[in-house]
Design a protein around this motif. Structure first.
Motif, PDB file in Angstrom:
ATOM      1  N   GLN A 160       4.976  -0.358   7.159  1.00 35.85           N
ATOM      2  CA  GLN A 160       3.791  -1.166   6.902  1.00 35.85           C
ATOM      3  C   GLN A 160       3.816  -1.752   5.493  1.00 35.85           C
ATOM      4  OE1 GLN A 160       1.344  -2.031   8.998  1.00 35.85           O
ATOM      5  NE2 GLN A 160       0.397  -3.259   7.379  1.00 35.85           N
TER       6      GLN A 160
ATOM      7  N   ASN B 283       4.808  -1.279  14.214  1.00 35.83           N
ATOM      8  CA  ASN B 283       5.113  -1.674  12.839  1.00 35.83           C
ATOM      9  C   ASN B 283       6.507  -2.285  12.735  1.00 35.83           C
ATOM     10  OD1 ASN B 283       2.637  -0.823  11.967  1.00 35.83           O
ATOM     11  ND2 ASN B 283       3.365   0.922  10.793  1.00 35.83           N
TER      12      ASN B 283
ATOM     13  N   TRP C  26       2.597   3.599  17.085  1.00 34.39           N
ATOM     14  CA  TRP C  26       2.303   2.858  15.856  1.00 34.39           C
ATOM     15  C   TRP C  26       3.576   2.531  15.081  1.00 34.39           C
ATOM     16  CZ3 TRP C  26      -2.036   0.604  16.013  1.00 34.39           C
ATOM     17  CH2 TRP C  26      -2.535  -0.040  14.885  1.00 34.39           C
TER      18      TRP C  26
ATOM     19  N   THR D  60       6.508  -4.517   5.256  1.00 34.58           N
ATOM     20  CA  THR D  60       6.075  -5.745   5.936  1.00 34.58           C
ATOM     21  C   THR D  60       5.132  -6.555   5.063  1.00 34.58           C
ATOM     22  OG1 THR D  60       6.286  -4.665   8.093  1.00 34.58           O
ATOM     23  CG2 THR D  60       4.924  -6.642   7.995  1.00 34.58           C
ATOM     24  N   GLN D  61       4.150  -5.897   4.456  1.00 36.86           N
ATOM     25  CA  GLN D  61       3.192  -6.606   3.610  1.00 36.86           C
ATOM     26  C   GLN D  61       3.845  -7.088   2.318  1.00 36.86           C
ATOM     27  OE1 GLN D  61       0.316  -7.252   4.847  1.00 36.86           O
ATOM     28  NE2 GLN D  61      -0.550  -8.347   3.099  1.00 36.86           N
TER      29      GLN D  61
ATOM     30  N   SER E 223       4.292   4.470   7.435  1.00 36.99           N
ATOM     31  CA  SER E 223       3.693   3.938   6.212  1.00 36.99           C
ATOM     32  C   SER E 223       4.666   3.025   5.470  1.00 36.99           C
ATOM     33  CB  SER E 223       3.230   5.079   5.307  1.00 36.99           C
ATOM     34  OG  SER E 223       2.281   5.895   5.955  1.00 36.99           O
TER      35      SER E 223
END
Length: 429
Positions: A190, A244, A240, A193-194, A187
């Motif tokens: 992610q 990521n 995952w 990254t955003q 999490s």
């Protein structure tokens, strides 16, 4: 579950085959029943998938750039129809259609990975349920069940009971600690990254639906991973988390070397490029030359950071060319001749600008010049002579051989108006 697995059978067989091929390589190095062999097989599967998705990632970057260039137009539509949300949405969709852009393009890599994600999920779930799937036979199934990553079996989940975990020869506490740590890392990667995309590679001052969508994804995706992650097997969490981390590194590379125009990342990139060019007096990499070429071609349409880059080159006596290279400007090629006269690189004398004088210097200089001109200038007809005025026409006629014509127009002299002149009155002595 069987129905869902059958729907993904077209992809589960290739995925299981790739995993088995990588396992045969890593099994020879670390042992076939170790977590390293099976874990690295999953990591290698991710890398292979992401390499295949690089063209799609490039398409995503181009679509994102296209959305960025539409920000001013989208802002105008927002301001024009701020009281009519329906008309605003219609105009936005019309703009997307005319320019060929798609606001959902940022989700393309995630959507493309979804079939592989579900295929891997069903492969690992079948291993947990002691079912063969794809090319994984019974011997490979038993080997995968023995594999542990930091004490947690590949097929174990956070929500498994103690009996399920015991059947896989593991501890429930260990499984939950390992899965919780992996979910948090998944999490967090992610979100980072955003957030990196929002803070460095877009213009956040423009409030548009696209920007709102990106901000929403920054918070929604990490929450989704945290909620659904508790139901993922450890092998899927490995998958995952790896994808990521790959996305984060790939995006960092793109933002650093190919930033969006007008973004904070572009300011940092051009600052580094200015420092490199001024130190070496040239643009080294082909990518940098392409950037310089694009900036030169923009002309007056350059943004603030691009103008600062051009000015930085000028201060270093460099000039950017249309082909993306830089050369020494004329100001940098100034040299002095033997007599001390400044010359350019071509050898022509450099034009000297006169020094600016103060007001008092100009006044004194003007008065002195007028006085000197008055001393050197010969007397004209406007100055008084000792001869009587009546004798002047006679002397002129006698000298020129023509009779004086009284009342006729005389030739205009210097300092006099043309045309009939008023006769001078006798001077009073």
């Amino acid at each position: 579950m069987d129905t869902i697995a059958s729907l993904f059978s077209f992809i589960t067989t290739p995925v299981s085959w790739v995993i088995v091929q990588f396992h045969s390589v890593y099994g020879a190095l670390f042992g076939p029943d170790t977590g390293w062999a099976w874990g690295l097989s999953i990591v290698s599967l991710v890398i292979l998938i992401r390499i295949c998705l690089i063209p799609l990632f490039v398409k995503q970057i181009k679509a994102t750039r296209a959305m960025q260039t539409l920000q001013p137009e989208m802002k105008k539509i927002q301001e024009r129809y701020k009281n009519d949300k329906q008309r605003q949405s219609e105009e936005m969709m019309k703009l997307y259609k005319e320019t060929g852009t798609n606001p959902l393009s940022s989700c393309l890599p995630i959507l493309a990975q979804s079939p592989f994600f579900f295929a891997l999920y069903h492969v690992l779930n079948s291993i947990a349920n002691n079912d063969t799937i794809g090319v994984i036979n019974q011997s490979l199934l038993e080997s995968a069940q023995k594999a542990h990553i930091v004490g947690a079996p590949l097929a174990a989940k956070f929500t498994d009971s103690a009996a399920d975990v015991a059947a896989l020869d593991a501890s429930l506490t260990t499984v939950r600690i390992v899965t919780a740590v992996m979910i948090v890392l998944m999490s967090a990667s992610q979100f980072f990254t955003q957030r990196q995309l929002m803070t460095k590679n877009v213009d956040t001052t423009v409030k548009t639906p696209f920007m709102q969508q990106q901000k929403m994804l920054m918070y929604v995706f990490p929450v989704m991973f945290a909620v659904f992650g508790i139901n993922f097997p450890v092998g899927v969490l490995v998958y995952w988390l790896t994808t990521n981390v790959w996305t984060m590194g790939q995006q960092m590379y793109v933002i650093r070397n190919n930033p969006t125009p007008g973004s904070k990342a572009q300011a940092e990139y051009l600052e580094r490029l200015t420092k490199h060019v001024t130190q070496h007096d040239k643009v080294g990499k082909r990518r940098d030359r392409a950037v310089v070429k694009a900036i030169v071609a923009k002309g007056r349409d350059r943004n603030e950071f691009e103008r600062k880059f051009i000015n930085g080159l000028s201060k270093a006596n460099l000039a950017a060319q249309a082909d993306g290279t830089v050369i020494k400007s004329d100001a940098a090629a100034v040299a002095e001749a033997e007599d001390g006269t400044p010359t350019t690189a071509t050898g022509t004398p450099k034009r000297q600008q006169p020094k600016r004088q103060s007001k008092s210097q100009r006044q004194h200089g003007g008065a002195a010049g007028a006085k000197a001109a008055g001393e050197n200038e010969p007397k004209t007809s406007l100055t008084k002579s000792d001869e009587p005025e009546d004798a002047k026409p006679a002397a002129a006629a006698k000298k020129g051989g023509a009779k004086p014509a009284g009342g006729t127009r005389s030739k205009a002299q210097s300092g006099q108006r043309k045309g009939p002149q008023r006769p001078k009155s006798p001077s009073k002595k």
